[in-house]
Design an enzyme around this catalytic site. Sequence first.
Site, mmCIF file in Angstrom:
data_model
loop_
_atom_site.group_PDB
_atom_site.id
_atom_site.type_symbol
_atom_site.label_atom_id
_atom_site.label_comp_id
_atom_site.label_asym_id
_atom_site.label_seq_id
_atom_site.Cartn_x
_atom_site.Cartn_y
_atom_site.Cartn_z
ATOM 1 N N GLU A 81 4.226 -7.910 3.013
ATOM 2 C CA GLU A 81 4.543 -8.805 4.134
ATOM 3 C C GLU A 81 4.117 -8.186 5.460
ATOM 4 O O GLU A 81 3.531 -8.837 6.324
ATOM 5 C CB GLU A 81 6.050 -9.094 4.182
ATOM 6 C CG GLU A 81 6.581 -9.842 2.975
ATOM 7 C CD GLU A 81 7.072 -8.925 1.868
ATOM 8 O OE1 GLU A 81 6.436 -7.860 1.630
ATOM 9 O OE2 GLU A 81 8.069 -9.265 1.226
ATOM 10 N N ILE B 22 0.869 -1.184 0.000
ATOM 11 C CA ILE B 22 0.000 0.000 0.000
ATOM 12 C C ILE B 22 0.905 1.233 0.000
ATOM 13 O O ILE B 22 1.658 1.432 0.966
ATOM 14 C CB ILE B 22 -0.902 0.008 1.260
ATOM 15 C CG1 ILE B 22 -1.721 -1.287 1.347
ATOM 16 C CG2 ILE B 22 -1.814 1.234 1.247
ATOM 17 C CD1 ILE B 22 -2.374 -1.515 2.702
HETATM 18 N N1 THU Z 1 7.509 -4.298 -1.670
HETATM 19 C C1 THU Z 1 6.798 -5.208 -0.959
HETATM 20 O O1 THU Z 1 5.601 -5.025 -0.684
HETATM 21 N N2 THU Z 1 7.426 -6.340 -0.559
HETATM 22 C C2 THU Z 1 8.697 -6.696 -0.913
HETATM 23 O O2 THU Z 1 9.143 -7.774 -0.570
HETATM 24 C C3 THU Z 1 9.503 -5.772 -1.718
HETATM 25 C C4 THU Z 1 8.905 -4.448 -1.990
HETATM 26 C C5 THU Z 1 6.806 -3.109 -2.163
HETATM 27 C C6 THU Z 1 7.148 -1.806 -1.517
HETATM 28 C C7 THU Z 1 6.766 -0.818 -2.595
HETATM 29 O O3 THU Z 1 5.364 -0.576 -2.499
HETATM 30 C C8 THU Z 1 7.041 -1.571 -3.883
HETATM 31 O O4 THU Z 1 7.079 -2.942 -3.536
HETATM 32 C C9 THU Z 1 8.326 -1.179 -4.571
HETATM 33 O O5 THU Z 1 9.396 -1.218 -3.704
#
Ligand code: THU
Length: 141
Positions: free
Chosen positions: A61, A49
């Site tokens: 996560e 988000i």
């Molecule tokens: N992001 C995640 O939700 N989990 C991960 O393991 C890596 C990165 C998200 C954060 C951000 O919204 C987007 O991916 C780009 O970094």
Amino acid sequence: MINLTNELAQALVQRALEARENAYCPYSGFAVGAALLCGDGTVYSGCNIECASLSPGNCAERTAFFRAVNDGQRSFAAIAVAGGPKGQAPDAFCAPCGVCRQVMREFCQPDFAVIMTDGAQRRVMTLEELLPMAFGPDNLK
Ligand code: THU
């Protein structure tokens, strides 16, 4: 580590892919979904988000962890993570960021299983492998 059968691992990956559909990621265009398996068998999903001011954004996560902890869950066995450019199926492994690894360290044992998928294959690593020699709750006792 829990007995992670193919069926269980794939079911968690499927839940992560479904959660990924709800990702709110207008700034990065990178959509992530997660599915967290609790000790009692409950699965909490989460998506990333984002916010226009960027720093308040939350990873998939941590969304899953915070939802679960909010509901009183404190025991966790595994998490599946699926990420990649929005609108496309994941084609590379998306490993949890350092901040999410530290949140896992807060609540999980070293053998907590992190399941990643590149769309074709799964890769499983333990929290200990992803965050060796971690600072954690024990350091403050
Ligand atoms: N992001 C995640 O939700 N989990 C991960 O393991 C890596 C990165 C998200 C954060 C951000 O919204 C987007 O991916 C780009 O970094």
